[in-house]
Enzyme design. Structure first.
Site, PDB file in Angstrom:
ATOM      1  N   LYS A 102       0.890  -1.222  -0.010  1.00 19.93           N
ATOM      2  CA  LYS A 102       0.081  -0.248  -0.153  1.00 19.93           C
ATOM      3  C   LYS A 102       0.910   1.330  -0.093  1.00 19.93           C
ATOM      4  O   LYS A 102       0.404   1.976   0.533  1.00 19.93           O
ATOM      5  CB  LYS A 102      -1.104  -0.024   1.205  1.00 19.93           C
ATOM      6  CG  LYS A 102      -2.093  -1.201   1.063  1.00 19.93           C
ATOM      7  CD  LYS A 102      -2.741  -1.373  -0.165  1.00 19.93           C
ATOM      8  CE  LYS A 102      -3.808  -0.475  -0.490  1.00 19.93           C
ATOM      9  NZ  LYS A 102      -4.491  -0.554  -1.727  1.00 19.93           N
ATOM     10  N   HIS A 136       6.776  -7.365  -2.288  1.00 26.36           N
ATOM     11  CA  HIS A 136       6.858  -6.663  -0.943  1.00 26.36           C
ATOM     12  C   HIS A 136       7.702  -7.036   0.028  1.00 26.36           C
ATOM     13  O   HIS A 136       7.651  -6.817   1.075  1.00 26.36           O
ATOM     14  CB  HIS A 136       5.267  -6.636  -0.350  1.00 26.36           C
ATOM     15  CG  HIS A 136       4.333  -6.042  -0.998  1.00 26.36           C
ATOM     16  ND1 HIS A 136       4.337  -4.818  -1.453  1.00 26.36           N
ATOM     17  CD2 HIS A 136       2.798  -6.459  -1.170  1.00 26.36           C
ATOM     18  CE1 HIS A 136       3.362  -4.515  -2.084  1.00 26.36           C
ATOM     19  NE2 HIS A 136       2.462  -5.442  -2.036  1.00 26.36           N
ATOM     20  N   SER A 170      -3.885   3.280   4.700  1.00 28.05           N
ATOM     21  CA  SER A 170      -4.189   2.532   3.529  1.00 28.05           C
ATOM     22  C   SER A 170      -4.018   1.096   3.942  1.00 28.05           C
ATOM     23  O   SER A 170      -4.873   0.240   3.416  1.00 28.05           O
ATOM     24  CB  SER A 170      -3.314   3.196   2.520  1.00 28.05           C
ATOM     25  OG  SER A 170      -3.579   2.283   1.422  1.00 28.05           O
TER      26      SER A 170
END
Length: 307
Positions: A56, A120, A150
């Site tokens: 995010k 990620h 987020s």
């Protein structure tokens, strides 16, 4: 949750909330842990491009910018498939029944070169072949408070992630690094250090919001691409939040039906800098700032929490 149990639950996605395991102290979803050995041994190719972020932090946005650059601003080509299929998500593994099943690893291995791959992973967990092949990597970092908010909303709408609990509880988990992909602090600092030793373009979400043209030009230079002003303007327009929010090939409305509930919170939510002010209480903010100061004392990294 055991993998076999997960397969049974794939018919009722509303019930799926996958547990966290650990890889070298970093929280990961249990399916990812189950194939970690294969992920670690992934064979990167010299012309691979890796897009790395903390979750995010502007990942899909960066993917869309990169794809548009690679396709020379051809909007139709960029809509050839969803983001998930265009850029394999290296460590994402969902061993469910179709259409929920997904293996980023298998998708990447089957893909012809040149590949753009998403991850990620914190820098220390990136498969060694990416360094051995001297691959180019684009890393995007977002200020901790907006990233947290987020991420919290993403957990609420994505049934494939652990339940976030209340915002208060999630802030606590975020601060202690007990969230998927681990500590935000370690993540941004680890990649910041690595940029001096490897071919890494380190970008900031806030800079991209403030001046998309300037940041896209940095990406162009890094990818050794030269595009006309007209094509550049087309890329800026088509990768704006408003356009991407309506693009079914980028807004995740076509992927994983039932797993992501866009009525709880859309995948493309606000894309703003400073939205955290609408969520943090004065007390939460004070506590967060004190903790942040300690955790970021050993780095030259500076973030903006408003524009």
């Amino acid at each position: 949750m055991a993998l076999d149990k997960m397969k049974d639950l794939s018919l009722t996605p509303a019930m799926i909330r996958i547990d966290l395991g650990e890889v070298e102290g970093v929280p990961m979803l249990t399916p990812t842990c189950s194939i970690w050995d294969k992920i670690w041994k992934f064979k990167a190719r010299p012309d691979d491009l890796l897009i790395a972020t903390y979750s995010k932090a502007g990942t899909t946005w960066t993917q869309e910018i990169v794809d548009m650059i690679q396709q020379n601003g051809d909007v139709e080509k960029c809509r050839r498939d969803t983001t998930y299929k265009r850029h394999p998500f290296l460590e994402w593994f969902l061993p469910a029944s179709p259409p929920l099943s997904y293996s980023g690893l298998e998708l990447a291995e089957a893909m012809p070169s040149p590949r753009t791959i998403k991850t990620h992973l914190p820098v220390q967990l990136v498969p060694p072949s990416f360094w051995e092949q001297n691959c180019k990597i684009i890393y995007v970092a977002r200020n901790a408070k907006d990233n947290l908010v987020s991420y919290y909303h993403f957990h609420r709408m994505n049934k494939g992630l652990p339940d976030p609990g209340t915002l208060e509880e999630f802030i606590e988990k975020f601060m202690t690094g007990k969230v998927l992909w681990g500590s935000w602090y370690d993540h941004v600092k680890g990649w910041w250090k690595a940029k001096d030793k490897h071919r890494i373009l380190y970008l900031f979400y806030e800079d991209m919001k403030e001046n998309p043209k300037r940041e896209i030009q940095k990406i162009l230079k890094f990818l050794e691409k030269d595009l006309s002003q007209e094509v550049l303007n087309r890329i800026i327009y088509n990768t704006s939040f408003e356009i991407m929010k309506e693009n079914p090939m980028a807004n995740y409305t076509k992927d994983f039906p039932g797993l992501m509930d866009h009525s709880i919170s859309p995948f493309m939510r606000k894309g703003l800098v400073g939205d955290w002010k609408n969520y943090f209480t004065v007390a939460q903010n004070k506590k967060f700032d004190e903790d942040y100061k300690k955790k970021m004392a050993d780095t030259s990294l500076v973030f903006r929490t408003e524009l």
